[in-house]
Write an enzyme that holds these catalytic residues in place. Structure first.
Site, short mmCIF file in Angstrom:
data_model
loop_
_atom_site.label_atom_id
_atom_site.label_comp_id
_atom_site.label_asym_id
_atom_site.label_seq_id
_atom_site.Cartn_x
_atom_site.Cartn_y
_atom_site.Cartn_z
N ASP A 282 -9.80 -5.11 -5.02
CA ASP A 282 -9.79 -4.30 -4.61
C ASP A 282 -9.92 -3.08 -4.40
O ASP A 282 -10.10 -1.53 -5.38
CB ASP A 282 -7.73 -3.94 -4.65
N SER B 199 1.17 -0.80 0.02
CA SER B 199 -0.14 0.04 0.34
C SER B 199 0.91 1.07 -0.13
O SER B 199 1.50 1.40 -0.96
CB SER B 199 -0.65 -0.45 1.24
N HIS C 203 -7.74 -6.36 -0.04
CA HIS C 203 -6.58 -4.76 0.02
C HIS C 203 -5.47 -5.52 0.36
O HIS C 203 -4.16 -4.92 0.49
CB HIS C 203 -6.85 -3.18 0.05
#
Length: 273
Positions: free
Chosen positions: A218, A96, A246
């Site tokens: 996602d 991320s 995610h």
């Protein structure tokens, strides 16, 4: 000069051993324990190195609102860890926001990195013209406002979107618990830095061979973003996992490990899974 205290300040831990060193960088609201399902598997034949960003887990490194108000500050922290670990190249695995942090670190000091693995990356979360980041500017401001006013409420609202997999509520429960444990003094600042940064132009500056690992479904970083990242990097391969959410390292650890292993064994040809 490398500062050995950096390893202590960022709670650096090592697992396993082998010719390849993997440095795992967790995403927003998490700490190094988020890797607990994949790290032992990869540590069977690689050296796995884990750490906590400032304000996360057991890190004691000081949070500097000015320095960490930009992702470059976090990238400097990563480079400090690399220097303290020694001159050998490593494979950086960033999830991320830590994908963007790794991009900045590799653009600034590529000699530290043999390869990059960007897990569900997003160089910009806010939509911009033809670019679909997944959120409007108004969405982000509303999320940041809720986080500042009610961290527990923000965690309860955000965790299901991050975890995905509504048939597995335990994943959302874990993410909500992690978000609630964040240092409140750091959470709002890191969230604003994470969700308002734009690192799209930095992708072209990264010479390092990179795996972009994307989930099929996602809502935080949609597949179009993974495709964009892969297309903008000079030497990248895109692998889409047929999983949702995610955090595939939490929801689909075996598939995640298989994709990383394939990439590590790949001398330069596109890898498929």
């Amino acid at each position: 000069m490398p500062n050995p205290d950096t390893l202590t300040l960022h709670n650096v831990r090592r697992l396993g051993g082998g010719p390849t060193r993997l440095l795992f960088a967790h995403g927003f609201g998490c700490d190094q324990t988020i890797w607990r399902l994949v790290a032992p598997l990869l540590a069977r034949d690689h050296e796995v190195i884990l750490f906590d960003h400032v304000g996360a887990g057991d890190a004691t490194a000081p949070y500097d609102a000015r320095r960490h108000g930009r992702l470059d500050g976090y990238a400097e922290d990563v480079l400090g860890i690399c220097q303290a670990l020694g001159p050998e190249q490593l494979v950086y695995v960033g999830h991320s926001v830590s994908a963007s942090i790794g991009v900045l670190a590799a653009a600034k000091a590529p000699a530290h990195f043999a390869k990059l693995v960007l897990l569900n990356p997003s160089p910009r979360y806010i939509d911009d013209g033809d670019y679909v980041g997944g959120f409007s500017a108004e969405d982000i401001e509303a999320l940041l406002g809720l986080l500042q006013a009610d961290q527990d409420g923000w965690a309860a609202a955000m965790a299901p979107a991050v975890a995905g997999n509504p048939d597995r509520p335990e994943l959302a429960e874990e993410m909500a618990g992690r978000f609630c444990r964040m240092d409140p003094a750091v959470a709002v600042g890191f969230a604003r830095t994470t969700f308002t940064s734009d690192n799209r132009a930095d992708l072209a500056r990264v010479p390092t061979r990179t795996l972009v690992l994307q989930c099929r479904d996602d809502s935080i970083a949609p597949p179009s973003v993974g495709a964009f990242v892969s297309a903008q990097l000079p030497d990248a391969v895109l692998v889409t996992l047929e999983v949702s959410g995610h955090c595939p390292h939490l929801s689909a650890p075996e598939e995640t490990v298989a994709a990383i292993r394939s990439f590590l064994a790949d001398p330069g040809q596109p890898c498929l899974i």
